[in-house]
Scaffold this motif. Structure first.
Motif, short mmCIF file in Angstrom:
data_model
loop_
_atom_site.label_atom_id
_atom_site.label_comp_id
_atom_site.label_asym_id
_atom_site.label_seq_id
_atom_site.Cartn_x
_atom_site.Cartn_y
_atom_site.Cartn_z
N LEU A 1 -1.92 8.89 -13.22
CA LEU A 1 -2.98 9.61 -12.60
C LEU A 1 -3.27 11.05 -13.45
N ASP A 2 -4.45 11.28 -13.84
CA ASP A 2 -4.80 12.43 -14.78
C ASP A 2 -5.18 13.59 -14.06
N ALA A 3 -4.23 13.99 -13.50
CA ALA A 3 -4.30 14.90 -12.14
C ALA A 3 -3.07 16.03 -12.17
N VAL A 4 -3.51 17.21 -11.68
CA VAL A 4 -2.47 18.08 -11.68
C VAL A 4 -2.55 19.04 -10.29
N PHE A 5 -1.56 19.23 -9.58
CA PHE A 5 -1.66 20.04 -8.16
C PHE A 5 -0.93 21.22 -8.08
N CYS A 6 -1.52 22.23 -7.61
CA CYS A 6 -0.92 23.48 -7.33
C CYS A 6 -0.82 23.88 -5.67
N LEU A 7 0.16 24.15 -5.10
CA LEU A 7 0.32 24.45 -3.53
C LEU A 7 0.57 25.94 -3.44
N LEU A 8 -0.25 26.83 -3.01
CA LEU A 8 -0.23 28.00 -2.74
C LEU A 8 0.27 28.33 -1.02
N ILE A 9 1.24 28.69 -0.79
CA ILE A 9 1.51 29.11 0.62
C ILE A 9 1.71 30.41 0.79
N ASP A 10 0.82 30.64 2.06
CA ASP A 10 1.02 31.94 2.43
C ASP A 10 2.31 32.63 3.05
N GLY A 11 2.78 33.53 2.50
CA GLY A 11 4.17 34.15 2.88
C GLY A 11 4.01 35.38 3.66
N ASP B 1 -4.99 37.04 -0.78
CA ASP B 1 -5.23 35.62 -1.14
C ASP B 1 -6.30 35.63 -2.34
N GLY B 2 -7.21 36.50 -2.37
CA GLY B 2 -8.09 36.39 -3.71
C GLY B 2 -7.30 36.66 -5.01
N PHE B 3 -6.15 37.51 -4.94
CA PHE B 3 -5.36 37.59 -6.16
C PHE B 3 -4.40 36.59 -6.40
N ALA B 4 -3.81 36.06 -5.46
CA ALA B 4 -2.93 34.88 -5.53
C ALA B 4 -3.70 33.43 -6.18
N ILE B 5 -5.11 33.47 -5.55
CA ILE B 5 -5.88 32.23 -6.20
C ILE B 5 -6.31 32.50 -7.83
N ARG B 6 -6.41 33.72 -8.12
CA ARG B 6 -6.75 34.08 -9.35
C ARG B 6 -5.60 33.85 -10.26
N TRP B 7 -4.40 34.38 -9.82
CA TRP B 7 -3.30 34.12 -10.48
C TRP B 7 -2.87 32.67 -10.78
N MET B 8 -2.92 31.68 -9.77
CA MET B 8 -2.76 30.50 -9.76
C MET B 8 -3.76 29.92 -10.70
N THR B 9 -5.17 29.98 -10.59
CA THR B 9 -6.24 29.62 -11.34
C THR B 9 -5.77 29.76 -13.06
N ASP B 10 -5.44 30.96 -13.24
CA ASP B 10 -4.97 31.45 -14.57
C ASP B 10 -3.99 30.47 -15.24
N ARG B 11 -3.00 29.94 -14.30
CA ARG B 11 -1.98 29.32 -14.78
C ARG B 11 -2.59 27.58 -14.93
N ILE B 12 -3.27 27.01 -13.90
CA ILE B 12 -3.76 25.84 -13.85
C ILE B 12 -4.70 25.44 -14.96
N LYS B 13 -5.62 26.61 -15.19
CA LYS B 13 -6.65 26.30 -16.09
C LYS B 13 -6.08 25.83 -17.43
N ARG B 14 -4.88 26.30 -17.86
CA ARG B 14 -4.30 25.91 -19.27
C ARG B 14 -3.98 24.16 -19.18
N ARG B 15 -4.04 23.72 -18.21
CA ARG B 15 -3.50 22.50 -18.19
C ARG B 15 -4.30 21.63 -18.71
N GLN B 16 -3.94 20.47 -19.25
CA GLN B 16 -5.05 19.49 -19.99
C GLN B 16 -5.55 18.28 -19.12
N GLU B 17 -4.83 18.16 -17.81
CA GLU B 17 -5.41 17.20 -17.12
C GLU B 17 -6.90 17.07 -16.70
#
Length: 617
Positions: A419-429, A507-523
């Motif tokens: 499957l050409d997909a990638v997942f990130c799970l952000l958990i509220d701590g 939350d907004g900061f965490a979402i941007r941080w994770m988006t910055d990581r996942i957008k580099r993926r090629q999936e």
């Protein structure tokens, strides 16, 4: 984390984040100030210390038509009127003069300038006329009602301001004869061309007002915001005796005032290092390198060579630095003072029995889902299908000549069955998760096992803010990895079962941080799942946190990242809560109405998402 079900129900306001975002874009464009933020307060205000202007909550709880045009008129006044056409020097002169009716004088000047600038804006921008018509109609009715109430209660200064507002709109009021000459002077506002002209008219009225009034205003109908004489902090290199300029640059307009604050506050902590690079280290002048080298070692580092003589470093974690990182506005203006730490979550206790028990309970669901998905993948990836009405044109074209309804097309699937997909799970701590930890851990473990079974790259991160160390200058945030992309299909159940609740969530900061990581993926398909149990709550992150989170979701979509939200609650979700989360996450927010149902909802969300990936794969 604050719950959406606040105790004081009548104060439970829902912010229209999309509307506020549009106002911010419009205000920044009109003022030619991309850094300008828009917030809501009781009255319209200027706050250069926060790089923001505030629209008034006066427009809430009205029809959508009135609310929209009311907010637009506020933005027009703030960013197209006051921004470049209001004299700060004239304003300072008025507030500097002491008077028994000081509050009335200041509010009269702001009332006069609102009238003058409204006329100016409509003349220069005819498209704004509808919004100002709505504004005049609603405020006219408001001031008529306030005038009658203030007159009955004997608040004469307040009643006079109401009458002054109405007289500029040619609405007569029932004030006694002594007020006639004062209002006649006030009518000179029709000929005012500048703030100085408005100020002169207020000055002419002051003597008569002091004679007629025994007390100042009780209510506040107009306010300015930050003190106009509040200058931005002078910036200089640390450790250097800097001479501050003897004469501060004279600031005449609100635009210059905001720009001066923005220039100073956008500077980071780098100038101290820049000075050392430009001027050299003063220690070398006295003792040379030998003396400097005798100092105690402050920091060590490792090279990036692949030589065999080096230690076997963990390459998977080479992107995690030992020290904290400063956001500096990279992850949204509401998070400029955030300092964040990235680290592995370590399991200090063996949870093997608990993990085995949970996996035994979840095994039927996991096996069933994997079997179904693998079957769908197999069906989707058939090697070769011929005699189709659409697809690739076959080399065998005889059916075109021989058959009445030829089907000369074929389809061939992609060679890879992954499957050409990638997942990130952000958990509220945040701390409010403490009573939901077990259910959340079970859901995360299910998430981990399903994706490992399908061979899908994924990342699991806990995020939180240290509320006890947060301040105006620094807000420490933490990201703790339980599983990283680089880990492949390794089992990290021990780390998943080991995470704990902490304090706040940004939350907004965490979402941007994770988006910055996942957008580099090629999936082709990239997903972020956010597990949370309430609204954003952190230092200086109340109302603007909701807006910041909604903006972060919108920015993720522009980067091609699909963001899903799962709301965890121990009670049935209310319509108000559902509306609140739709406002931040759109229609991609689902809820578990009980803790027992949380794992089921996670399974359902994961199943639906993976089906979409397979269908479009």
């Amino acid at each position: 984390m604050a719950s959406v079900n606040r105790f004081i129900q009548f104060n439970n306001e829902t912010i229209d984040t999309k509307m506020l975002y549009r106002l911010e874009m419009l205000g920044g464009a009109l003022a030619d100030a991309p850094y300008l933020k828009v917030t809501t307060r009781k009255l319209i205000e200027f706050r250069p210390t926060e790089s923001s202007v505030s629209v008034s909550v006066f427009w809430r709880h009205r029809s959508k038509f009135v609310e929209q045009h009311g907010y637009l008129s506020d933005i027009y006044l703030l960013s197209a009127g006051f921004w470049r056409n209001f004299s700060l020097s004239a304003w300072k002169d008025v507030i500097a003069e002491q008077s028994p009716v000081s509050s009335l004088r200041r509010q009269l000047l702001l009332c006069a300038e609102e009238f003058r600038l409204s006329e100016k804006i409509v003349k220069e921008r005819p498209g704004t006329a509808d919004s100002f018509d709505v504004r005049e109609e609603v405020y006219g009715e408001f001031h008529r009602d306030q005038f009658n109430q203030n007159l009955k209660r004997g608040f004469l200064a307040d009643a006079f301001l109401n009458a002054a507002y109405l007289s500029l709109r040619d609405v007569e009021t029932e004030m006694d004869d002594p007020w006639g000459p004062v209002l006649l002077i006030w009518k000179g506002m029709f000929d005012a061309k500048s703030t100085a002209d408005s100020s002169a008219i207020v000055e002419r009225m002051t003597g008569r007002l002091e004679f007629l009034l025994s007390s100042d205003m009780i209510h506040t109908y107009y306010t300015f915001g930050d003190a106009a004489d509040k200058a931005p902090p002078f910036h200089y290199h640390e450790g250097i005796e800097a001479e501050k300029p003897d004469e501060q640059e004279e600031i005449e307009t609100i635009e210059e005032w905001f720009n001066s604050w923005h220039r100073e506050t956008e500077l980071t902590d780098s100038p101290a290092m820049e000075f050392e690079l430009e001027k050299g280290d003063s220690q070398l002048a006295t003792g040379g390198r030998e003396e400097a080298g005798a100092d105690e070692v402050q920091q060590t580092g490792k090279g990036d060579s692949n030589g065999e003589h080096l230690e076997d470093n963990d390459e998977d974690d080479k992107d995690m630095e030992s020290g904290p990182k400063r956001s500096g506005g990279k992850f949204g203006r509401a998070n400029e003072q955030v300092v964040y730490h990235e680290q592995r979550l370590l399991a200090h206790i063996d949870h093997s029995r608990l993990i085995a028990d949970w996996r035994r309970q979840q095994a039927p669901y996991v096996r069933s889902l994997l079997k179904e998905l693998k079957k769908r993948i197999t069906q989707r990836h058939q090697d070769y299908r011929t005699n189709l009405n659409a697809g690739r044109l076959s080399k065998n074209l005889l059916p075109l000549a021989l058959e009445e309804r030829p089907k000369p097309f074929y389809r061939k699937s992609a060679p890879s069955k992954e499957l050409d997909a990638v997942f990130c799970l952000l958990i509220d701590g945040s701390a409010s998760m403490v009573d939901k930890l077990d259910e959340t851990k079970q859901a995360v473990l299910l998430f981990h096992d399903v994706l490992r079974g399908l061979g899908i790259a994924h990342e699991i991160v806990l995020f939180y803010e240290d509320a006890f160390e947060a301040s105006d200058s620094e807000q420490p945030n933490y990201f703790e990895w339980m599983h990283k992309f680089e880990d492949g299909m390794r089992d990290h159940a021990q780390e998943i079962v080991s995470f704990e609740a902490h304090e706040d969530n940004r939350d907004g900061f965490a979402i941007r941080w994770m988006t910055d990581r996942i957008k580099r993926r090629q999936e082709k398909h990239r997903f972020i799942l956010v597990f949370s149990d309430g609204e954003p709550s952190a230092y200086n992150y109340a109302e603007n946190g909701v807006v910041d989170t909604a903006n972060a979701v919108s920015e993720a979509k522009k980067e091609g990242v699909e963001l899903l939200h799962l709301f965890l609650t121990s009670e049935p979700i209310t319509e108000e809560q559902a509306t609140f989360y739709r406002m931040m996450y759109g229609n991609k927010s689902v809820s578990a109405d009980s803790l027992e149902n949380f794992v089921d909802q996670t399974l359902r969300l994961l199943k639906r998402t993976l089906h979409l990936v397979i269908q479009s794969g």
